[in-house]
Design an enzyme around this catalytic site. Structure first.
Site, mmCIF file in Angstrom:
data_model
loop_
_atom_site.group_PDB
_atom_site.id
_atom_site.type_symbol
_atom_site.label_atom_id
_atom_site.label_comp_id
_atom_site.label_asym_id
_atom_site.label_seq_id
_atom_site.Cartn_x
_atom_site.Cartn_y
_atom_site.Cartn_z
ATOM 1 N N HIS A 41 0.860 -1.044 -0.079
ATOM 2 C CA HIS A 41 -0.222 -0.022 0.032
ATOM 3 C C HIS A 41 0.940 1.194 0.114
ATOM 4 O O HIS A 41 1.184 1.878 1.023
ATOM 5 C CB HIS A 41 -0.919 -0.008 1.169
ATOM 6 C CG HIS A 41 -1.799 -1.234 1.335
ATOM 7 N ND1 HIS A 41 -1.493 -2.394 1.634
ATOM 8 C CD2 HIS A 41 -3.175 -1.265 1.008
ATOM 9 C CE1 HIS A 41 -2.551 -3.182 1.571
ATOM 10 N NE2 HIS A 41 -3.307 -2.600 1.090
ATOM 11 N N SER A 102 7.450 5.383 2.506
ATOM 12 C CA SER A 102 8.230 4.235 2.496
ATOM 13 C C SER A 102 8.593 3.924 0.961
ATOM 14 O O SER A 102 9.862 3.432 1.096
ATOM 15 C CB SER A 102 7.324 2.977 2.542
ATOM 16 O OG SER A 102 6.143 2.938 2.210
ATOM 17 N N GLU A 120 -0.215 0.437 -5.548
ATOM 18 C CA GLU A 120 -1.106 1.454 -5.268
ATOM 19 C C GLU A 120 -2.278 1.633 -6.239
ATOM 20 O O GLU A 120 -2.142 1.783 -7.318
ATOM 21 C CB GLU A 120 -0.362 2.804 -5.269
ATOM 22 C CG GLU A 120 -1.130 4.037 -4.787
ATOM 23 C CD GLU A 120 -2.028 3.849 -3.532
ATOM 24 O OE1 GLU A 120 -3.231 3.948 -3.271
ATOM 25 O OE2 GLU A 120 -1.226 3.602 -2.677
ATOM 26 N N ASP A 145 -4.867 -3.998 -6.136
ATOM 27 C CA ASP A 145 -5.044 -3.890 -4.627
ATOM 28 C C ASP A 145 -4.077 -4.793 -3.832
ATOM 29 O O ASP A 145 -3.592 -5.843 -4.271
ATOM 30 C CB ASP A 145 -6.329 -4.469 -4.661
ATOM 31 C CG ASP A 145 -6.728 -4.845 -3.116
ATOM 32 O OD1 ASP A 145 -6.790 -5.848 -2.721
ATOM 33 O OD2 ASP A 145 -7.053 -3.828 -2.408
ATOM 34 N N GLY A 146 -3.710 -3.994 -2.867
ATOM 35 C CA GLY A 146 -2.349 -4.515 -2.070
ATOM 36 C C GLY A 146 -2.674 -5.976 -1.383
ATOM 37 O O GLY A 146 -1.679 -6.899 -1.238
ATOM 38 N N ASP A 166 1.259 -2.072 5.036
ATOM 39 C CA ASP A 166 0.930 -0.622 5.602
ATOM 40 C C ASP A 166 -0.275 -0.271 5.030
ATOM 41 O O ASP A 166 -0.558 0.783 4.349
ATOM 42 C CB ASP A 166 1.908 0.353 5.570
ATOM 43 C CG ASP A 166 1.657 1.614 5.998
ATOM 44 O OD1 ASP A 166 0.598 1.773 7.044
ATOM 45 O OD2 ASP A 166 2.190 2.788 5.867
#
Length: 286
Positions: A41, A102, A120, A145-146, A166
């Site tokens: 994410h 990050s 993302e 999608d993460g 995250d």
């Protein structure tokens, strides 16, 4: 709750999370073999601290701004230097106007042989992330999608690396999704390093999450080890901004526990709000 990165960039939670991320990647640098960073994410990558979103909460003022002004011991300063040097690199000398997320912190610590996959889904954030990475050949931004990406991208071909999880925690079932996705990924890559961030608002919910993930790790073959870190800058009040957050690190580097025992006590005063902060650092029981 709403934990969109733009509103909380540079907060105490970011500071703790990114110090840990930098320490783990620094450890991975010690061996010549390539490694991969998978950020499930990733967010927009770089955040303007003068934007409306950042100003609304002003969380960076009690997070990264305080740390950059803090007087740390030589040992703690040496351990936080890789992270702080990256933050400084994105700002004019002596000023604090931007904060790297990050993906950019990971990218700054990568060597020519290392790779980054940043996931993302939100269109604006993804476009911004592509822009700041400038079509970097070592970094891939994925429109996925993460939770789907987590099991899809492991194990990496390098067989070394770190997965940062995250999520924004905007949905009520986010803890359940996290547990399911981690279980699927860990089954495919039990030797990888996983860093799971979570908001620590409910002791019952966070304990259940940590115990569930730790149980999955310890029954694996080979069994994984876990390290739990929670940092609280003030008592959590209903409806107030987040004041406690946690990290569960699965398969942490053997050096990390000792490094955090050096760093964390020195962050209690600068990051505390209305008094000293408190931290919890332990090996969780499954």
């Amino acid at each position: 709750m709403n934990y969109r990165h733009a509103f909380h960039a540079g907060s105490f939670a970011d500071v703790i999370k990114h110090i840990v991320l930098a320490r783990i990647i620094t450890y991975l640098q010690d061996k010549p073999g390539a490694f991969r960073v998978i950020d499930t994410h990733a967010g927009a990558g770089l955040y303007d601290l003068e934007s409306d979103e950042a100003r609304r909460g002003g969380e960076w003022l009690t997070g990264i701004a305080r740390l950059m002004q803090a007087r740390l011991s030589n040992d703690a300063m040496a351990l936080t230097k890789p992270y702080l040097d990256i933050v400084r690199a994105f700002n004019p000398k002596g000023e604090l106007k931007a904060y790297p997320g990050s993906p950019l912190i990971a990218r700054a610590l990568m060597r020519p042989q290392d790779r980054l996959v940043a996931c993302e889904l939100e269109p604006k954030a993804r476009k911004a992330l592509i822009g700041v990475l400038r079509h970097d050949e070592q970094a891939r931004v994925v429109d996925l999608d993460g939770w789907m990406a987590l099991p899809a991208f492991v194990p990496p071909k390098e067989r070394r690396g770190i997965v940062l999880i995250d999520p924004p925690f905007e949905a009520k079932d986010e803890f359940d999704k996290l547990g399911e996705a981690f279980s699927a990924a860990f089954a495919k890559w039990p030797t990888g390093i996983y860093v799971v961030w979570y908001p620590a608002k409910s002791r019952r919910a966070t304990d259940a999450l940590v115990q569930s993930l730790a149980r999955l790790a310890t029954v694996a073959k080979p069994p994984g080890k876990c390290l739990r870190l929670e940092f609280s800058v003030a008592p959590q009040a209903d409806g107030a901004a987040l004041t406690s957050s946690g990290l569960l690190i699965v398969n942490p580097p053997y050096t990390l526990h000792g490094e955090l025992k050096t760093i964390l006590p020195e962050l209690e005063m600068p990051l505390g709000q209305g008094g000293a902060a408190r931290f919890r650092l332990e090996v969780p029981r499954p």
